[in-house]
Design a protein around this motif. Structure first.
Motif, short mmCIF file in Angstrom:
data_model
loop_
_atom_site.label_atom_id
_atom_site.label_comp_id
_atom_site.label_asym_id
_atom_site.label_seq_id
_atom_site.Cartn_x
_atom_site.Cartn_y
_atom_site.Cartn_z
N PHE A 5 -18.95 -23.18 45.96
CA PHE A 5 -18.45 -23.27 47.33
C PHE A 5 -17.21 -22.41 47.51
O PHE A 5 -16.86 -22.06 48.63
N LEU A 6 -16.54 -22.07 46.40
CA LEU A 6 -15.28 -21.35 46.49
C LEU A 6 -15.44 -19.86 46.19
O LEU A 6 -14.47 -19.17 45.90
N VAL A 7 -16.68 -19.37 46.23
CA VAL A 7 -16.88 -17.93 46.15
C VAL A 7 -16.95 -17.42 47.58
O VAL A 7 -17.63 -18.03 48.42
N VAL A 8 -16.24 -16.34 47.88
CA VAL A 8 -16.26 -15.77 49.23
C VAL A 8 -17.72 -15.55 49.65
O VAL A 8 -18.49 -14.96 48.89
N PRO A 9 -18.14 -16.04 50.84
CA PRO A 9 -19.55 -15.99 51.22
C PRO A 9 -20.20 -14.62 51.08
O PRO A 9 -21.33 -14.53 50.59
N VAL A 10 -19.53 -13.56 51.49
CA VAL A 10 -20.13 -12.22 51.34
C VAL A 10 -20.32 -11.89 49.87
O VAL A 10 -21.36 -11.34 49.47
N ALA A 11 -19.33 -12.24 49.05
CA ALA A 11 -19.44 -11.97 47.62
C ALA A 11 -20.60 -12.75 47.03
O ALA A 11 -21.38 -12.22 46.23
N ALA A 12 -20.77 -14.00 47.45
CA ALA A 12 -21.87 -14.82 46.94
C ALA A 12 -23.21 -14.20 47.34
O ALA A 12 -24.13 -14.12 46.52
N ALA A 13 -23.30 -13.73 48.59
CA ALA A 13 -24.55 -13.14 49.05
C ALA A 13 -24.85 -11.85 48.28
O ALA A 13 -26.00 -11.61 47.89
N LEU A 14 -23.81 -11.05 48.03
CA LEU A 14 -24.00 -9.82 47.23
C LEU A 14 -24.46 -10.17 45.82
O LEU A 14 -25.33 -9.51 45.25
N LEU A 15 -23.85 -11.21 45.27
CA LEU A 15 -24.21 -11.65 43.92
C LEU A 15 -25.69 -11.99 43.85
O LEU A 15 -26.40 -11.56 42.94
N TRP A 16 -26.16 -12.77 44.83
CA TRP A 16 -27.58 -13.14 44.81
C TRP A 16 -28.46 -11.92 45.05
O TRP A 16 -29.46 -11.73 44.36
N LYS A 17 -28.08 -11.09 46.00
CA LYS A 17 -28.93 -9.95 46.36
C LYS A 17 -29.07 -8.95 45.20
O LYS A 17 -30.17 -8.60 44.81
N HIS A 18 -27.95 -8.53 44.65
CA HIS A 18 -28.00 -7.45 43.67
C HIS A 18 -28.11 -7.93 42.23
O HIS A 18 -28.81 -7.35 41.42
N VAL A 19 -27.37 -9.00 41.92
CA VAL A 19 -27.24 -9.37 40.50
C VAL A 19 -28.34 -10.34 40.08
O VAL A 19 -28.78 -10.33 38.94
N LEU A 20 -28.79 -11.20 41.00
CA LEU A 20 -29.82 -12.16 40.61
C LEU A 20 -31.22 -11.73 41.05
O LEU A 20 -32.17 -11.78 40.27
N TYR A 21 -31.35 -11.29 42.32
CA TYR A 21 -32.69 -11.04 42.85
C TYR A 21 -33.26 -9.66 42.51
O TYR A 21 -34.46 -9.45 42.63
N LEU A 30 -27.86 -19.94 50.13
CA LEU A 30 -27.03 -20.83 50.94
C LEU A 30 -27.01 -22.26 50.37
O LEU A 30 -25.98 -22.92 50.40
N VAL A 31 -28.16 -22.69 49.85
CA VAL A 31 -28.19 -24.04 49.26
C VAL A 31 -27.24 -24.09 48.07
O VAL A 31 -26.51 -25.07 47.87
N TRP A 32 -27.21 -23.02 47.30
CA TRP A 32 -26.30 -22.96 46.14
C TRP A 32 -24.85 -23.14 46.60
O TRP A 32 -24.05 -23.83 45.97
#
Lengths: 273, 316
Positions: free
Chosen positions: B130-146, B187-189
């Motif tokens: 919850f404490l990761v900046v939302p854009v950073a979290a979305a980038l993390l999922w997009k590029h690093v996980l997916y 988002l659920v994460w």
């Protein structure tokens, strides 16, 4: 307690590790070289390097990433100070010496928070264009203040309401003036609450993207806007994007853990203690 | 709280006593005024402007052709297939994310409510997303996980398949294959910790005597949960659900970052952003904005009713 095998504890640990895993992976990737960051299967034991962070701060491009960080800090700190200046007196007038119909006022504050930001975006943009406030941090400060003010008023009221009435009455009987009462009676009880409110407002301002994306450009762009430059990136950039995500998230993680005890109360607008 | 009717009050209070009383009222109101005036100016005026623009014919690329459009913009909003699908997307995204994170958050809160070794550490790990900046979290999922070539998800699949001696692991393209689920999962994460915190606070405020009494009376764990814990948690579940809805209805960061509104994931905030940022149709964007507000007011009415019941307990 007897030390036995705790299946629930093990399950909780598993859940915790799963939830923290993406963050751990982000930190690890940020410490890898670009070729090591983009392997399949992942290279867990690749040598660590700070190259990603150096790149983030402009080692090869010469384009430092400090300006967006400084912009974010000014917008967040500026608006947090302004929020407190407005919210503390307001909360005082809603709890310690409440105005009549104070609940109605509280609901007005809350209702503005429930109005989607995006609905007012266009007039906010056109106004800025007209008066020349586009790409200007002070405009973001004003908008972030309005975004956080309702939260702060609700929170501060719930913290000030915790000041026991008996102490206030006793202070009044002893002839304490307004300033003395505020300094000696209210402030000690409310200080942790004020601090938590400030941290939560700081987090929301730091995270904000939509306003910043629409209203700022090269001069006043904030850290989240800077991060959006990675949205369509191709090629070897994973270590750099992870380093950027880590650096930009650090202030929020720090503020969040500092406010951990009051975080629930803050996020539920003081409804949950 | 008592209700005063102003006329009755004026009659009952002698004229001379009225002046200091009024002054006292204003002295009480004074600290409130700066915040109120500021908030009205910054949040209410733009909305009034949105209402006005929403009935105008106004496209920034065709600035000479402006005028009164009546309800035509609204008609365009309701009949536009893009906007309709983005309305549906907003509803699906909100309901899916809120429900999934409520259920997950409840399970995690129940786990954290028990005593075990290292509970503080686990709590911290669970809050962190919850404490990761939302854009950073979305980038993390997009590029690093997916990412289909070098993302962590497919990397793990490769590794696991290799353990079993296979060189042909499945390598799905997560974002193109299941764009909505990809946005929702990210988002659920982020929102599960939020729900968990609220529900954990609810669990810990549960009267312990009732649970003990029920245990002594022979209730099993499920019965205690079903008939004591769950009813007690109802308000907290509602509160988490409503607050979560208010934030996720407005979500922009994840949709913008992960899919850039493509692949049928555009929600209302993204679509409005696009109409005015790229298509420059100010009238239609405003009409869409008004529609979002109306939808939000419906949700908000429920939220306000709930919060007011909590506040009334305190006021009485």
């Amino acid at each position: 307690m007897k030390r036995t095998w705790q299946p629930w504890g093990a399950l909780a640990w598993l859940a915790g590790i799963l939830f923290a895993l993406p963050i751990g992976w982000m930190v690890l990737t940020s410490l890898h070289s670009e070729p090591d960051a983009a392997t399949n299967p992942p290279s867990l034991t690749a040598p660590l390097t700070l190259q990603g962070y150096r790149e983030f701060f402009g080692a090869s491009t010469g384009q430092s990433s400090w300006p967006p960080l400084v912009n974010s800090a000014s917008a967040s700190i500026g608006s947090t100070v302004l929020v407190l200046l407005l919210a503390v007196p307001a909360a005082y007038a809603l709890s310690i010496r409440p105005v009549r119909k104070w609940t109605d006022v509280m609901f007005f504050f809350l209702s503005t928070k429930m109005m989607p930001v995006v609905a007012g975006l266009l007039p906010v943009y056109l106004f800025a264009q007209k008066v020349g406030l586009l790409d200007n941090i002070s405009y973001l400060v004003v908008l972030y203040t309005s975004m956080n003010l309702p939260i702060a008023v609700w929170l501060m009221r719930s913290f000030l309401a915790e000041v026991p009435t008996e102490i206030l009455e006793a202070a009044a009987l002893d002839g304490a003036g307004l300033i003395t009462t505020l300094r000696r009676v209210v402030a000690p009880v409310a200080a942790p609450g004020i601090a938590a409110t400030a941290l939560i407002c700081f987090i929301f301002s730091w995270n904000e993207l939509l306003f910043a994306r629409v209203l700022t450009g090269v001069v006043a762009g904030t850290a989240p806007v800077y991060l959006t430059s990675f949205v369509t990136s191709q090629g070897l950039f994973l270590a750099k994007v992870c380093a950027a995500a880590v650096v930009v998230s650090l202030p929020v993680l720090a503020a969040g853990f500092a406010a951990q005890d009051k975080l629930v109360q803050g996020l539920s607008l003081g409804a949950v203690k | 709280m008592t209700v005063h009717s102003p006329t009755a009050q004026h009659r009952s209070v002698p004229l001379r006593a009225n002046a200091p009383r009024l002054a006292g009222q204003w002295a009480r109101r004074a600290p409130l005024l700066p915040a109120l005036v500021f908030l009205i100016a910054v949040t209410q005026l733009p909305f009034v402007a949105t209402l006005v623009i929403s009935v105008l014919r106004w496209n920034a690329l065709d600035p000479t052709n402006t005028g009164f459009a009546g309800l035509r913009n609204y008609l365009a909003v309701v009949t536009d297939a893009n906007l309709r699908s983005s309305m549906l997307n907003t509803a699906v995204l909100t309901v899916a994310v809120v429900l999934a994170s409520l259920v997950l958050g409840l399970l995690l809160a129940l786990l954290l409510d028990r005593r075990f070794l290292g509970r503080g550490v686990v709590r911290t790990m669970l809050i962190a997303p919850f404490l990761v900046v939302p854009v950073a979290a979305a980038l993390l999922w997009k590029h690093v996980l997916y990412n289909p070539e070098y993302g962590l998800l497919n990397g793990v699949l490769t590794e696991v398949w290799r353990w079993f001696g296979s060189d042909h692991p499945p390598q799905p393209d997560w974002i193109s294959g299941m764009p909505k689920l990809a946005v929702e999962a990210a988002l659920v994460w982020q929102w599960t910790p939020f729900m968990m915190l609220i529900l954990l606070a609810g669990l810990q405020s549960r009267p312990i005597e009732a649970v003990e009494a029920a245990r002594i009376d022979g209730a099993n764990a499920w019965q205690v949960f079903r008939y004591l814990t769950l009813p007690h948690l109802r308000r907290y579940l509602e509160l988490g659900g409503l607050l979560g809805s208010i934030y996720i209805v407005q979500n922009f960061d994840a949709v913008f970052t992960i899919t850039s509104g493509g692949l049928g994931t555009a929600n209302l905030p993204y679509t409005i952003y696009q109409t005015f940022y790229q298509a420059h149709d100010y009238g239609q964007a405003s009409a869409a904005g008004v529609v979002v507000v109306v939808v939000s007011i419906v949700i908000a009415t429920f939220a306000l009713r709930l919060v007011s019941s909590l506040l009334r307990n305190e006021a009485s």
